[in-house]
Design a protein around this motif. Structure first.
Motif, mmCIF file in Angstrom:
data_model
loop_
_atom_site.group_PDB
_atom_site.id
_atom_site.type_symbol
_atom_site.label_atom_id
_atom_site.label_comp_id
_atom_site.label_asym_id
_atom_site.label_seq_id
_atom_site.Cartn_x
_atom_site.Cartn_y
_atom_site.Cartn_z
ATOM 1 N N ASN A 342 -53.844 -20.164 -2.907
ATOM 2 C CA ASN A 342 -54.385 -19.900 -4.244
ATOM 3 C C ASN A 342 -55.853 -20.292 -4.418
ATOM 4 N N GLY A 343 -56.591 -20.392 -3.324
ATOM 5 C CA GLY A 343 -58.007 -20.711 -3.440
ATOM 6 C C GLY A 343 -58.827 -19.968 -2.403
ATOM 7 N N ASN A 393 -49.299 -16.677 3.807
ATOM 8 C CA ASN A 393 -50.024 -17.466 2.801
ATOM 9 C C ASN A 393 -51.545 -17.337 2.913
ATOM 10 N N HIS A 394 -52.030 -16.353 3.660
ATOM 11 C CA HIS A 394 -53.457 -16.045 3.745
ATOM 12 C C HIS A 394 -53.655 -14.570 3.369
ATOM 13 N N THR A 395 -54.667 -14.315 2.558
ATOM 14 C CA THR A 395 -54.977 -12.935 2.168
ATOM 15 C C THR A 395 -56.456 -12.665 2.383
ATOM 16 N N PRO A 396 -56.807 -11.792 3.332
ATOM 17 C CA PRO A 396 -58.226 -11.500 3.562
ATOM 18 C C PRO A 396 -58.779 -10.604 2.463
#
Length: 491
Positions: A342-343, A393-396
């Motif tokens: 979320n950051g 849990n990672h979004t590029p």
């Protein structure tokens, strides 16, 4: 009729630090009183050396030479003398010996000279000198490779950029714009670019900064658009800088030496051994985690200086440093920006042994706290993942197209044999025993899915079977990463 110039500031999306504004220093007027004091000191010094010369029946210049020679040995300023202009070095050459006093050498400082004026260096100094000499070659090669990228004249060639990922995503014209922007930034000059499209300019600028983490001194570019009757006729660009040229040169000198010494220790890079990409990248990953503290607000935390020189940084500094060191070893590496937990976040995609892998070195720094103590360790849950595993849990973001990562062989757990597709407690227990026998106080492994991990933790901790594989241990701690099906056991 010409329209007036339009000016735009484009901020580097990879740099969250605002441009620093330095206060101008005012020079203090000291007056003219110091000159008379200087003349008095010069006169007294001359009298002193003349007096010593008469006492020892030597010329004052010989006395000066002796003093310079003595303090060169004591303070290690021989390099300073050698850097003087030739006329001064000529004056300081010649007989520097003086009649020795009858004072004996102190018992705690034995003489180390074979003849007057010739000091035999201790063996320890010889070893250090040899090591430094060995690393000097690496540092020289490193500097030459950096010079080849940009050149002293700013002639940045297609060949010099051919190994960069984002550069190869561009058309021929886009590559030309890329080199022009890079030339403008690295050589601090305003110049025209071969595009009339500001959107293309911004895209290519993003690519330049994504490819070149060693550019740590700019916060963006400023570009001007000239038009005639509303039709754009030219665009010129110039960099916006957070550091002066003098500051950049000083940092580069420190970085080159530091990185040269670091790369000399990477297995298989310069030591004559043969190692795979996994071994090299893991060494760099471990080094960054071991020598850097995560600290928001750290100086220069958006670039490689924070990690390599200050050893305090945030995700952007971690990721850019791993990218840069990988590039220097000839291993393609990409900076990926986006979101995690979320950051805003940054991590890497690296080509290891023929396959692309996701790596998050920032998440490699982990600490487990108990009532009595805190244990820091290197976490490999995010070393060598596929897209499916990382994107849990990672979004590029959409700034840079990221290559597909679907390889498994260089995943940490698979490579080390710590990946289990069943709840074979004997095989897992053997790994735990082996780690303790090797003097380690923790072990990490991964299971194929959450159900297997649940079975393993139930057997080891609920049924207390872990103590069947540990000697003289009465308690232990474990940390689960449910999103990656990994576990760290500390004993």
């Amino acid at each position: 009729m010409r329209d007036p110039y339009r000016h735009y500031d484009y901020t580097d999306p990879y740099n969250e630090t605002p441009q620093r504004h330095r206060k101008k220093r005012r020079r203090r007027n000291t007056g003219g009183g110091c000159f008379s004091v200087f003349l008095c000191i010069l006169f007294l010094t001359a009298v002193l050396f003349i007096g010593l010369g008469r006492y020892y029946n030597r010329s004052p210049l010989t006395i000066v030479n002796y003093v310079v020679s003595y303090y060169s040995e004591q303070l290690g300023i021989g390099d300073l003398i050698s850097s003087l202009p030739e006329p001064l070095k000529t004056l300081l050459k010649g007989d520097v010996s003086l009649p020795k006093a009858d004072n004996p050498t102190p018992d705690n400082k034995p003489a180390e000279s074979s003849s007057e004026g010739e000091v035999i260096p201790p063996s320890e100094e010889t070893d250090v000198s040899k090591e430094t000499q060995d690393n000097t070659g690496i540092i020289k090669d490193l500097q030459e490779s950096l010079d080849a990228r940009f050149g002293d004249t700013g002639d940045i060639t297609d060949e010099s950029q051919a190994g960069y990922y984002c550069y190869n995503l561009l058309s021929d014209n886009g590559k030309t714009v890329y080199r022009e922007i890079l030339d403008s930034i690295t050589n601090r000059k305003e110049r025209a670019v071969s595009t009339l499209d500001s959107e293309e300019l911004n895209t290519v600028y993003n690519y330049v900064m994504s490819d070149h983490p060693e550019i740590f001194y700019t916060s963006g570019i400023h570009y001007s658009v000239e038009s005639i009757n509303g039709v754009v006729t030219s665009i010129t660009v110039k960099g916006q800088y957070t550091l002066s040229e003098e500051e950049v040169s000083s940092y580069k000198a420190s970085l080159t030496e530091m990185i040269g010494n670091l790369l000399a220790e990477v297995p298989g890079f310069k030591d004559g051994t043969s190692t795979d990409d996994y071994t090299k990248i893991k060494y760099l990953y471990d080094h960054i985690v071991n020598t850097t503290d995560y600290e928001e607000g750290a100086d220069e935390n958006q670039n490689i200086i924070s990690v390599l020189l200050y050893h305090r940084s945030v995700c952007n500094g971690y990721a850019k440093t791993l990218q840069y060191l990988s590039q220097l070893m000839g291993i393609p590496s990409i900076l990926v920006t986006g979101y995690a937990e979320n950051g805003p976040h940054a991590w890497n995609v690296i080509l290891m042994d023929g396959g692309w892998y996701q790596i998050d070195v920032t998440f490699g720094e982990s600490t487990v706290s108990t009532e009595d103590s805190a244990t820091s360790f290197i976490n490999y849950s995010y070393f060598g993942l596929t897209d499916d595993e990382m994107y849990v849990n990672h979004t590029p973001d959409a700034n840079i197209p990221v290559p597909t990562c679907s390889s498994y062989n260089d995943n940490y757990y698979i490579y080390t044999g710590n990946y289990f597709s069943s709840s074979d407690i004997e095989a897992i227990g053997s790994k735990i025993s082996s780690a303790q026998n090797n003097g380690e106080n923790l072990v990490q492994f991964r299971t194929a899915n959450a159900d297997i991990m649940s079975e393993v933790t139930n057997k080891l901790f609920t049924e207390h079977k872990i103590y069947n594989y540990l000697e003289n241990v009465s308690s232990c701690t474990y940390v689960l990463n449910a999103s990656k099906d990994t576990i760290v056991i500390i004993f």
